[in-house]
Design a protein around this motif. Structure first.
Motif, PDB file in Angstrom:
ATOM      1  N   LYS A 129     -78.448 -72.876  49.406  1.00 59.09           N
ATOM      2  CA  LYS A 129     -78.079 -72.782  50.678  1.00 59.09           C
ATOM      3  C   LYS A 129     -78.108 -73.771  51.743  1.00 59.09           C
ATOM      4  N   ARG A 345     -73.080 -63.312  55.472  1.00 59.44           N
ATOM      5  CA  ARG A 345     -72.078 -63.224  54.349  1.00 59.44           C
ATOM      6  C   ARG A 345     -72.037 -64.873  53.745  1.00 59.44           C
ATOM      7  N   ALA A 346     -71.360 -65.466  51.843  1.00 64.05           N
ATOM      8  CA  ALA A 346     -71.549 -66.743  51.518  1.00 64.05           C
ATOM      9  C   ALA A 346     -70.831 -67.658  52.617  1.00 64.05           C
ATOM     10  N   ASP A 347     -69.893 -66.729  53.032  1.00 65.95           N
ATOM     11  CA  ASP A 347     -69.051 -67.981  54.197  1.00 65.95           C
ATOM     12  C   ASP A 347     -69.181 -67.807  55.723  1.00 65.95           C
ATOM     13  N   ASP A 348     -70.212 -67.111  56.480  1.00 66.24           N
ATOM     14  CA  ASP A 348     -70.794 -66.982  57.600  1.00 66.24           C
ATOM     15  C   ASP A 348     -71.105 -68.456  58.066  1.00 66.24           C
ATOM     16  N   VAL A 349     -70.870 -68.259  58.762  1.00 66.75           N
ATOM     17  CA  VAL A 349     -71.664 -69.605  59.815  1.00 66.75           C
ATOM     18  C   VAL A 349     -72.495 -68.797  60.914  1.00 66.75           C
ATOM     19  N   THR A 375     -76.885 -69.560  57.161  1.00 64.02           N
ATOM     20  CA  THR A 375     -76.228 -70.991  57.744  1.00 64.02           C
ATOM     21  C   THR A 375     -75.720 -71.316  59.173  1.00 64.02           C
ATOM     22  N   HIS A 398     -67.055 -76.927  61.024  1.00 63.07           N
ATOM     23  CA  HIS A 398     -67.544 -76.317  60.033  1.00 63.07           C
ATOM     24  C   HIS A 398     -67.191 -74.524  59.666  1.00 63.07           C
ATOM     25  N   LYS A 399     -65.928 -74.331  60.446  1.00 63.99           N
ATOM     26  CA  LYS A 399     -65.844 -72.684  59.970  1.00 63.99           C
ATOM     27  C   LYS A 399     -67.023 -71.649  60.286  1.00 63.99           C
ATOM     28  N   THR A 401     -68.385 -68.824  62.180  1.00 59.89           N
ATOM     29  CA  THR A 401     -67.489 -67.557  62.185  1.00 59.89           C
ATOM     30  C   THR A 401     -68.292 -66.493  63.775  1.00 59.89           C
ATOM     31  N   SER A 428     -61.512 -69.271  61.780  1.00 60.23           N
ATOM     32  CA  SER A 428     -62.795 -68.680  61.497  1.00 60.23           C
ATOM     33  C   SER A 428     -63.202 -67.636  61.798  1.00 60.23           C
ATOM     34  N   LYS A 430     -65.199 -64.627  63.372  1.00 59.07           N
ATOM     35  CA  LYS A 430     -64.923 -63.652  63.301  1.00 59.07           C
ATOM     36  C   LYS A 430     -65.585 -62.620  64.614  1.00 59.07           C
TER      37      LYS A 430
END
Ligand code: WTA
Length: 709
Positions: A129, A345-349, A375, A398-399, A401, A428, A430
């Motif tokens: 990761k 979460r997997a897509d959290d940056v 990440t 980098h998307k 969040t 992206s 949140k």
């Protein structure tokens, strides 16, 4: 779930009205008047939130009803080489009348925070990761010697190699190591490498001067320095190693041998920074960070110090705030996960713009995200370079969040208008966070509506170097809110705030329906609280525990009729400029060291972008009376820069013709100076001046206002 918009109680409405000094910045939004503005949590956020408000309320209750059980189960998320004593999870004393001030958590336990940040994650399958994503000063810039990303496995490998290299230089458990580096992943890695071998890191922000760095190296008794050659900040190259080398020499002159010498990260290329000659005890990172041999984890007692971080105080030299291994680890991990709605979460940056030279970078870059396997972006540049759209392009690229930044950055970017923001997608995002100083409602609203497209809630988080983690913040979870713009709102798990009457010291009971204003204190011990001031426990007790039974924050606050907290700012002689704490005493002594200056007093004045700016009242010596003016102001600014830091240089000099207003006992009446600085020649309502030794001085000061430089 939809929440009915909340109407602020009257007194709170007064608080959220734009402050007179705050000019309307860009982005006038025609919607509800600012004083009526208190939007519910965005539905888009609630729909995807990881946490629930009920869950948060239950956790808060549990943390108060059974602190031992609550924090023991938090601690169980981590690896303990030796288990802590579950029958004695913590012990603390907040009353000087009952003996020395102390807090001890997870007694008898042994652990290692770097192991829990890296080895544990790799063992749990997160090796591939992404851990760090570097964003350099220039867009698209790559580093000649460092990778642009690190997975958890790669971060572990580099940490082990640096740990081994430090050991080879003689650094061992308990030794202090000073870090003077830019915001690159290797700074966090250096912190983790120290933690791995039990060395106590003290990170010094790369904007500090040689003298400030030298005094921190000497005060901590550092045995080794980790620096970088330099850094590009905007269009400038800053010679970090030049400063560090001189500081090292100066610390040695002051009697600190720094036997381990220095390890220097080569960040810049030959064109920007010709390779300097290194001494025998100085080495390039890439030449010594080569093998993991000898990088075994040092198991630390929970109360062993993890780091020292210097912070400015009201008086004297900066205080070395000491944090302990176990409690800080448990607190940092819990805070990151629960305050920001678990950005794991997997897509959290995660993207925190703070530098590791400050506590925010410690807890929400180096440790909190890694303890949770997140990440994150590590940003070396500044939000205004090459233009005001930089942060938003990083978000898109980098998307990102979750974004965590400071009001001063938000206000500065707001001045450039909406276009740099609205020309990017930011789809992206949140959640948006704010830290470092009160965020004015106008900036809060711009952050939420323009940056967050009204889809992202704003978390205004209040805390301090000494608290280790966020203490007061709005609950970020479905079913929570609405959140009042400009309010830090509610305590986090483990935090019991209270207000003391400034005149009597008595606690003002919290009664729903009743407003109160006073000194903000915390009543219950929490795991990540500071343990002491390095080498000076008495100072720790005097500064923070002068009211028996309470930790004194140094901030003032209001509690509104709903029980929500609004931080009103420092009540001591610390001024928060662009989110940086500046001890006025430190800058005053730099000014007084100038031969022309007889006396100096600094106060903070409201500033549109920086929150507060430094305003200096200066009386000159008789011989130098004719020198008042811009030239001398320039010289004094340089002196403040050299002795303390560029960000500690006063904006305004007010030449006080015959002295400063003092009480008969000789104390400078800063209350009066603050008013004169803020209101100028029209100042009125100076309050009680009966204790002034010479009331005529005040009239002269008011009259001389126009001559300020
Ligand atoms: C101020 C930074 C209002 C406050 C984390 C505090 C704030 C000092 C906020 C600590 C906030 C920090 N609202 N004021 N959300 N966050 N402060 O030690 O005066 O660098 O005492 O820690 O910053 O600054 P420090």
């Amino acid at each position: 779930m939809r929440v009915t918009p909340f109407v602020l109680p009257l007194a709170a409405q007064a608080l959220v009205a734009p402050r007179p000094h705050m000019k309307r910045l860009s982005s006038q939004r025609p919607a509800a008047a600012l004083e009526d503005y208190c939007p519910p949590l965005p539905e888009a956020f609630e729909a995807q939130a990881a946490l629930t408000a009920d869950g948060a309320a239950e956790a808060y209750k549990a943390s108060l009803d059974d602190p031992s059980g609550f924090w023991a189960s938090e601690a169980d998320r981590y690896h303990w080489q030796t288990p802590f004593d579950r029958s004695n999870v913590y012990s603390a004393n907040f009353k000087r009348s009952a003996g020395p001030i102390a807090a001890r958590w997870f007694e008898d336990g042994a652990t290692n925070i770097a192991y829990n940040c890296l080895d544990r994650q790799v063992e749990a399958g997160l090796g591939d990761k992404l851990c760090f994503i570097a964003e350099r000063n220039d867009e698209g810039e790559t580093s000649p010697l460092q990778p642009e990303t690190y997975t958890y496995a790669e971060a572990l490998e580099e940490t082990k190699k640096l740990a081994a290299a430090l050991r080879a230089r003689g650094v061992k458990k308990g030794d202090r190591v000073a870090l003077f580096m830019p915001m690159v992943p290797e700074l966090a890695i250096a912190m983790l490498a120290c933690a791995r071998i039990g060395a106590v890191h003290t990170v010094v922000f790369g904007g500090f001067s040689r003298d400030s760095l030298a005094s921190r190296i000497a005060s901590a008794g550092a045995t080794c320095v980790i620096a970088a050659d330099g850094v590009r900040r905007g269009g400038k190259v800053i010679d970090l190693w030049g400063i560090a080398k001189d500081a090292l020499a100066s610390a040695r002159d002051q009697g600190t041998p720094v036997a381990g010498g220095a390890v220097i990260l080569r960040r810049l290329d030959d064109a920007a920074y010709p390779e300097p000659q290194l001494a025998a005890d100085e080495a390039w990172w890439h030449n010594v960070v080569t093998s993991t041999d000898g990088s075994d984890v040092e198991w630390m007692a929970a109360e062993d110090p993890l780091f020292i971080l210097y912070t400015s105080g009201s008086t004297g030299a900066p205080k070395g705030i000491v944090h302990a291994t176990g409690g800080y680890m448990v607190g940092a991990g819990h805070s990151f996960r629960t305050v920001f709605d678990a950005p794991v979460r997997a897509d959290d940056v995660w993207f925190c713009t703070a530098d590791c030279g400050w506590i925010t970078g410690h807890t929400y870059v180096a440790y909190g995200p890694l303890l949770n396997g997140a990440t994150q972006i590590v940003f070396e540049g500044v939000p205004s370079w090459p233009d005001a759209g930089r942060l938003w392009r990083i978000v898109d690229q980098h998307k990102v969040t979750h974004l965590y930044t400071a009001p001063t950055a938000i206000r500065a970017l707001m001045r450039s208008g909406d276009d740099p923001v609205t020309s990017t997608s930011r789809a992206s995002l949140k959640l948006l966070g704010s830290v470092g100083e009160p965020i004015n409602p106008e900036a809060w609203r711009w952050y939420r509506e323009v940056v967050g497209d009204d889809r992202c809630p704003v978390a205004d988080t209040w805390w301090q170097t000494e608290t280790g983690v966020i203490q007061i913040a709005p609950t970020m979870a479905s079913g929570a809110g609405p959140h009042k713009p400009g309010a830090a709102m509610t305590p986090v798990a483990g935090c019991v705030p209270a207000l003391l009457d400034a005149a009597t010291g008595a606690e003002i009971p919290a009664v729903i329906g009743e407003e109160a204003k006073g000194l903000l204190v915390l009543k219950q011990p929490w795991p990540s609280m500071a343990r002491t001031c390095w080498g000076d426990h008495e100072r720790f007790e005097n500064t923070y525990f002068s009211y028996d039974g309470y930790y004194l924050t140094g901030d003032g606050a209001r509690r509104d009729a709903d029980g929500h907290y609004w931080i009103t700012g420092r009540v001591d002689d610390v001024v928060v400029v662009s989110g940086h704490n500046i001890g006025t005493a430190e800058v005053e002594s730099a000014l007084v060291a100038h031969p022309a200056v007889a006396e100096a007093a600094l106060v903070g004045v409201p500033h549109d972008v920086k929150g507060s700016a430094l305003y200096a009242f200066v009386t000159l010596t008789q011989d130098a009376e004719g020198q008042a003016g811009d030239e001398l102001a320039k010289e004094l600014k340089l002196r403040a820069r050299a002795d303390v830091a560029a960000f500690a240089s006063p904006d305004t000099f007010h030449w006080a013709p015959t002295g400063l207003p003092k009480t008969r006992s000789g104390k400078i009446m800063r209350r009066i100076l603050r008013k004169i600085a803020a209101e100028g020649a029209d100042v009125s309502g100076l309050g009680d001046t009966s204790t002034l030794a010479d009331p005529g001085i005040v009239d002269e000061l008011i009259a001389s206002h126009a001559g300020a430089s």
